[in-house]
Design an enzyme around this catalytic site. Structure first.
Site, PDB file in Angstrom:
ATOM      1  N   LYS A   1       0.847  -1.081  -0.132  1.00 16.74           N
ATOM      2  CA  LYS A   1      -0.030  -0.110   0.016  1.00 16.74           C
ATOM      3  C   LYS A   1       0.823   1.178  -0.077  1.00 16.74           C
ATOM      4  O   LYS A   1       0.213   2.468   0.332  1.00 16.74           O
ATOM      5  CB  LYS A   1      -0.935   0.111   1.121  1.00 16.74           C
ATOM      6  CG  LYS A   1      -1.600  -1.122   1.339  1.00 16.74           C
ATOM      7  CD  LYS A   1      -2.502  -1.251   2.597  1.00 16.74           C
ATOM      8  CE  LYS A   1      -3.209  -2.430   2.808  1.00 16.74           C
ATOM      9  NZ  LYS A   1      -3.894  -2.610   4.084  1.00 16.74           N
TER      10      LYS A   1
ATOM     11  N   ARG B   1     -11.964  -4.574  13.373  1.00 17.01           N
ATOM     12  CA  ARG B   1     -12.540  -4.336  12.300  1.00 17.01           C
ATOM     13  C   ARG B   1     -13.941  -4.859  11.633  1.00 17.01           C
ATOM     14  O   ARG B   1     -13.980  -5.912  12.058  1.00 17.01           O
ATOM     15  CB  ARG B   1     -11.601  -4.585  11.054  1.00 17.01           C
ATOM     16  CG  ARG B   1      -9.870  -4.242  11.367  1.00 17.01           C
ATOM     17  CD  ARG B   1      -9.674  -2.857  11.579  1.00 17.01           C
ATOM     18  NE  ARG B   1     -10.083  -2.080  10.484  1.00 17.01           N
ATOM     19  CZ  ARG B   1      -9.299  -1.789   9.310  1.00 17.01           C
ATOM     20  NH1 ARG B   1      -8.119  -2.407   9.543  1.00 17.01           N
ATOM     21  NH2 ARG B   1      -9.525  -1.071   8.573  1.00 17.01           N
TER      22      ARG B   1
END
Length: 279
Positions: free
Chosen positions: A54, A269
Site C-alpha cells: 500500500k 475491524r
DNA sequence: AGTATCCTGGAA
DNA sequence: TTCCAGGATACT
C-alpha cells in the site's frame, strides 16, 4: 483509501502525469506527516513511480525518492495542464489547497497536493538506494500479482492459527490487502473469515487465492473504492464501491444465495459476511 | 487475543 | 452525542 487497487490506481496516474517532470518547490505544512529534508527533492526529475503493497514511491533522477503511505484518508491530487479540460467532478474536503492540504509539490508543469483529513498518513524523503531497506518496506510480505504464488500462500496460511482474515490483512504476511477486499474475497471464496488460518483445506486455499486476485483485479479495473474519502490522482472517485460483494452491505442480499449480509467485529475491524454461504 | 491510539467528519 | 471509518502499532 488505501488498499492495493487504490494505490495502484494512483501509481499509474502519477506515472503518467509526473514522469519526466522536475520538482521546483516543496511546501510542507505538517512536519508530523512529512519526514525528512524536502530540499533534497528540489530539482529532482521524476523517473519512476512504484508501489510496495500500500506504499507509494516516486523516484527522482537525483537518487532521492518520495515514499508515502496514505493510510485511511490521504489523497494525492494532481492539477496540471493535462487536466485542463476535465471537469473537477468531486469536491475535495477542505478544498485544494485547503485546511487538509499538508504538502504541496510544485513541478515545472503541474502541482501535486497531499491531502489528509485524519492525518494518519506519512510522506518521507528517502535515498532511492535505501527504499527497500526502510523498515516498513522490508517487513512487507509477498503481494498478489508479484511474488505471491498459490504455493507460498498455502505455506503462509499453514503457519498461523489466527483467524484467516487477520492473516490476510497482516502486511508482514501478505501485502496490499485491506478490509474491503478481504471481506469481499471471503464472500467470493465462501469462507468464514474467522476460520483458523491453518485449518483451511487445500480446496479452500485455492479458492481464496483466486478470489483475492479476482477482487483486487476488479478493484483496479474500477479505479478503486470511494466508500468515503478515496479520490484518485485526478481528484475523481473510483467505482468499486458500486460492486461491493459484502463490504458495507449489512442487511442487503448476498449475491451468491440471497440471504442477508451480517456484520460483526474481528480484530477491531468491521467484518461483513453471509452466514449462509460462508461457513 | 483484545483494546487504545493517532485524527476529523459524517451519519445515526 | 455517540459511533464508525480503505491502517498500523503500542499497550494490556
Amino acid at each position: 483509501m488505501p488498499e492495493l487497487p487504490e494505490v495502484e490506481t494512483i501509481k499509474l496516474q502519477l506515472e503518467k502525469f509526473l514522469k519526466g517532470k522536475k520538482i521546483v518547490s516543496v511546501e510542507v505544512k505538517s512536519r508530523k506527516i512529512f519526514q525528512g529534508d524536502e530540499k533534497k527533492l528540489i530539482g529532482g526529475k521524476v523517473i519512476n513511480v512504484r508501489r510496495f503493497g500500500k506504499v507509494l514511491c516516486i523516484d527522482l533522477a537525483n537518487k532521492y525518492s518520495i515514499l508515502a503511505h496514505v493510510k485511511l484518508t490521504g489523497q494525492f491530487i494532481y492539477r496540471g495542464p493535462e487536466l485542463k479540460n476535465e471537469v473537477l467532478s468531486e469536491k475535495v474536503i477542505g478544498g485544494i489547497p485547503g485546511i487538509h492540504t499538508h504538502v504541496i509539490f510544485r513541478f515545472d508543469k503541474g502541482i501535486l497536493y497531499y491531502n489528509d483529513v485524519r492525518r494518519f498518513g506519512w510522506v518521507r524523503v528517502v535515498k532511492t538506494s535505501e527504499v527497500e531497506e526502510e523498515p516498513f518496506i522490508k517487513k512487507l510480505g509477498p503481494e498478489p500479482f508479484r511474488g505471491l504464488t498459490l504455493k507460498n500462500f498455502s505455506e503462509i496460511l499453514s503457519k498461523s492459527g489466527r483467524a484467516i482474515k487477520l492473516v490476510l490483512m497482516d502486511q508482514t504476511k501478505i501485502s496490499g490487502i485491506g478490509n474491503i477486499y478481504a471481506n469481499d474475497a471471503f464472500n467470493l471464496a465462501r469462507i468464514d473469515p474467522r476460520t483458523p488460518s491453518k485449518n483451511l483445506r487445500t480446496e479452500e486455499i485455492k479458492n481464496l487465492y483466486e478470489a483475492i486476485l479476482k477482487v483486487l483485479r476488479l478493484g483496479i479495473k474500477y479505479g478503486g473504492a470511494s466508500d468515503q474519502y478515496y479520490l484518485d490522482a485526478r481528484g475523481k472517485k473510483g467505482h468499486y464501491q458500486e460492486h461491493f460483494l459484502v463490504y458495507n452491505r449489512t442487511g442487503e442480499k448476498c449475491f451468491n444465495c440471497g440471504n442477508l449480509i451480517k456484520k460483526f467485529f474481528l480484530g477491531g475491524r468491521g467484518t461483513y459476511w453471509c452466514p449462509n454461504c460462508q461457513k
